[in-house]
Enzyme design. Structure first.
Site, short mmCIF file in Angstrom:
data_model
loop_
_atom_site.label_atom_id
_atom_site.label_comp_id
_atom_site.label_asym_id
_atom_site.label_seq_id
_atom_site.Cartn_x
_atom_site.Cartn_y
_atom_site.Cartn_z
N GLU A 181 5.05 -11.84 -22.18
CA GLU A 181 6.01 -11.66 -21.08
C GLU A 181 6.58 -12.98 -20.58
O GLU A 181 7.23 -13.02 -19.55
CB GLU A 181 5.39 -10.84 -19.95
CG GLU A 181 4.02 -11.26 -19.52
CD GLU A 181 3.40 -10.32 -18.49
OE1 GLU A 181 4.07 -9.42 -17.97
OE2 GLU A 181 2.20 -10.51 -18.21
N ASP B 78 8.74 -8.84 -16.99
CA ASP B 78 8.63 -10.28 -16.78
C ASP B 78 9.37 -11.06 -17.85
O ASP B 78 9.96 -12.10 -17.57
CB ASP B 78 7.16 -10.70 -16.73
CG ASP B 78 6.58 -10.47 -15.35
OD1 ASP B 78 7.25 -10.84 -14.37
OD2 ASP B 78 5.48 -9.90 -15.25
N CYS C 80 5.17 -2.45 -22.80
CA CYS C 80 4.76 -1.68 -21.62
C CYS C 80 5.58 -1.96 -20.37
O CYS C 80 5.19 -1.59 -19.28
CB CYS C 80 3.27 -1.89 -21.33
SG CYS C 80 2.85 -3.60 -20.99
N HIS D 100 0.80 -1.22 0.00
CA HIS D 100 0.00 0.00 0.00
C HIS D 100 0.82 1.26 0.00
O HIS D 100 0.55 2.22 -0.71
CB HIS D 100 -0.84 0.01 1.28
CG HIS D 100 -2.23 -0.27 1.00
ND1 HIS D 100 -2.72 -1.54 0.89
CD2 HIS D 100 -3.25 0.57 0.77
CE1 HIS D 100 -3.98 -1.47 0.61
NE2 HIS D 100 -4.34 -0.20 0.54
C1 PEP Z 1 5.92 -6.35 -17.38
O1 PEP Z 1 6.05 -7.48 -16.90
O2 PEP Z 1 6.77 -5.81 -18.11
C2 PEP Z 1 4.70 -5.57 -17.10
C3 PEP Z 1 4.47 -4.40 -17.69
O3 PEP Z 1 3.83 -6.06 -16.17
P1 PEP Z 1 4.05 -5.90 -14.58
O4 PEP Z 1 5.22 -4.98 -14.38
O5 PEP Z 1 2.79 -5.36 -14.05
O6 PEP Z 1 4.32 -7.31 -14.19
MG MG Z 2 4.31 -8.43 -16.07
#
Ligand code: PEP
Ligand code: MG
Length: 582
Positions: A433, A457, A504, A194
């Site tokens: 990922e 990931d 992303c 949090h």
């Molecule tokens: C990622 O794995 O690059 C991703 C954008 O997802 P998260 O960071 O939420 O795992």
């Molecule tokens: Mg991810």
């Protein structure tokens, strides 16, 4: 002069914060037992009712603040607390026991709450078990009011403070005021707690998981929080202060120089347009997406809806958030990623030896179809007259997409049957990922409308490195040629199958890698809103033809270091003027 000391922790919210330590130690409430004379029993009951009323007012104030500053979705865990506060069974029990035992209200209330928490904790139902923290959160508030204790309050933190604590409860985290609090450090916690979420949403530099923090720091000591490097410096030396003065001056100068880029189109010098979108975790962050000139929301991490309220959000609650976000961003797109729970985003007391290789994201959703359907229904309902896209996380197999699409189809049919409208053309994509999804991307492409590469990931799984593990995280390097080859292959597979491909992960906001991504043909990049102007500035200096050559060369290297060295040289030679932001 006091000695400088550097403490290491986990960087969870960027930036440099400077100020005086404010040690926040709400501490245990000492439960005093006092007999009450029969003539004063009614008065004691009235005192108890007043404490409930006062606590109700406190919770209302907290809720108001959170709604204004972070967003309604974040305040919802308070509804559960308000319900517990006003639970008739508890209130009546306390009153009866005061009369029966002839003891003070605080002593009795503590008894009743303890018993109630034990009952909840032993429940078979996970939702009830997860409410134990809430009952104590609210219970301690009532007890403090009954014993006339002032809250060692986060609200009263003086201006220019660095908040130092062992841990911060969710309702207190929600009271953090960015005007007064310039930085946060805690002993407990990681990126998805949090406190971390709140710090990022309020843009307060924060370092969590700092071992022995409280035994090293005293009230009013001078502190620097370096939320970029994950360090806390107490009694910084004059040299250190000069260093951070320089860092901050540079940051300020850079952000001023970059601010015009918020408004400019995100295109290369030779005219190729690449969407630059924002990653957000809370509804209210759409303000930052707009402020920094995002083309839309490229990743809405919906699992924080679950984590913020510590439980399963109902369809209506989800619908309200998705609908409000899509409406606020309209006509720009909002990519809603279905719950990525598990891994480090722990959501149940289910213990796993290897959570990152365990019950996570789409695996959880496919195993709990009703839970998944609720989210898909909420997203589809919010898609009417809005630009929403759906994205599944952590896909590793072809069958997973087939099964997810099947459930999606059932939800669509149900809505049609019930004559509930939604966007029938809604795009459904997947995150790439896992190495298996990347390698299989030519086979997966026919099943989806887009790919979005999750480089965080993808790097972790390709290199078999848990980046939360400090012993091995130096091996976590998204410049590793194996990762870059996978990214290149995915973009190629996407284009062969006529779909768009975005990215992303953190890599999207790294200017050094941008020539490679542009050269490989990326269509969209999604990142923390603050990073957008810098990436736009770099993008506007590049040309596709030169980037294609650079990408071609990058794919020949054997090590991450070789890749980085080459990219620095290539940028220096081909795009002078952008080195300063690398
Ligand atoms: C990622 O794995 O690059 C991703 C954008 O997802 P998260 O960071 O939420 O795992
Ligand atoms: Mg991810």
């Amino acid at each position: 002069m006091a000695r400088e000391k550097i403490l290491k922790g986990i960087a969870v919210s960027h930036g440099i914060g400077r100020g005086k330590a404010y040690i926040y130690e709400p501490g245990e409430v000492e439960i005093l037992q006092t007999p009450i004379l029969p003539i004063y029993l009614e008065k004691e009951i009235a005192r108890f009712e007043e404490a409930i009323e006062k606590t109700q007012k406190e919770l209302n104030n907290i809720k108001k603040r959170i709604n204004q500053e972070i967003g309604e979705d974040f305040a919802q865990f308070l509804d559960a607390q308000v319900m517990m506060l006003n639970d008739k069974e508890i209130i009546e029990r306390v009153k009866k026991e005061i009369l029966k035992q002839k003891m003070n209200a605080g002593y009795i209330y503590n008894q009743v709450i303890k018993e109630y928490a034990q009952r909840l904790g032993a429940s078979k139902n996970q939702y009830f078990r997860e409410r134990v923290a809430d009952i104590w959160d609210v219970g301690i508030r009532v007890l403090r009011n009954l014993f006339g204790l002032t809250h060692a309050s986060i609200v009263e933190v003086p201006e220019g403070s660095i908040l130092i604590a062992r841990d911060i409860s969710p309702s207190d985290a929600a009271l953090i005021d960015p005007k007064n609090i310039k930085g946060i450090a805690t002993e407990v916690g990681g990126r998805t707690t949090h406190t971390a979420i709140t710090a990022r949403a309020l843009q307060i530099p924060a370092v969590l998981g700092v071992k022995r923090l409280l035994s090293c720091i005293e009230d009013d000591e001078k502190i620097i929080i370096d939320g970029d490097r994950g360090i806390v410096i107490k009694n910084p030396s004059p040299g250190r202060i000069r260093f951070y003065d320089e860092v901050q001056k540079k940051k300020l100068k850079l952000s001023k120089a970059l601010s015009p880029y918020c408004e400019l189109p995100s295109q290369t010098r030779d005219g190729k347009y690449i969407d630059i979108s924002a990653n957000i975790e809370f509804y209210a962050e759409y303000n930052y997406a707009k402020k920094y000139g995002a083309a839309g929301i490229g990743l809405f991490r919906t699992e924080f809806l679950y984590l913020a309220r510590r439980g399963n959000p109902a369809e209506e609650e989800q619908f309200r958030v998705y609908n409000a976000l899509a409406k606020s961003m309209k006509p720009q797109p909002v990519i809603i990623r279905t719950f990525d729970l598990g891994g480090d985003k722990i959501f149940s007391d289910y213990q796993e030896a290897n959570p990152f290789l365990g019950w996570r994201a789409i695996r959880v959703c496919l195993d709990k179809p009703e839970f998944f359907k609720t989210q898909l229904r909420a997203i589809l309902r919010a898609s009417v007259n809005h630009n929403i896209k759906i994205m599944y996380p952590m896909i590793a197999t072809y069958e997973e997409i087939k099964r997810a699409n099947l459930i999606f189809e059932q939800v669509r049919k149900d809505l049609i049957k019930q004559k509930i409208d939604f966007d029938h053309q809604i795009q459904v994509g997947i995150m790439i990922e896992t190495p298996s999804a990347a390698l299989l991307s030519p086979q997966l492409v026919s099943q989806v409308d887009f790919f979005s590469i999750g480089s965080n990931d993808l790097t972790q799984y390709t290199l078999a490195v848990d980046r939360g593990n400090e012993k091995v995280n130096r091996l976590f390097d998204h410049y590793h040629p194996a990762v870059l080859r996978l990214i290149n292959n995915v973009i190629h597979a996407g284009h062969e199958g006529h779909i768009w491909v975005g990215l992303c992960g953190e890599l999207a906001s790294d200017p050094l890698i941008l020539p490679f991504l542009v050269g490989a043909g990326i269509d969209e990049l999604s990142m923390a809103p603050m990073a957008i102007p810098k990436i736009k500035m770099v993008l506007r200096s590049l040309t596709v033809s030169k980037c294609e050559k650079i990408a071609h060369e990058v794919l020949k290297f054997r090590t991450a270091l070789e890749v980085k060295k080459f990219l620095r040289r290539a940028i220096h030679k081909n795009f002078p003027g952008i080195e300063e932001v690398l």
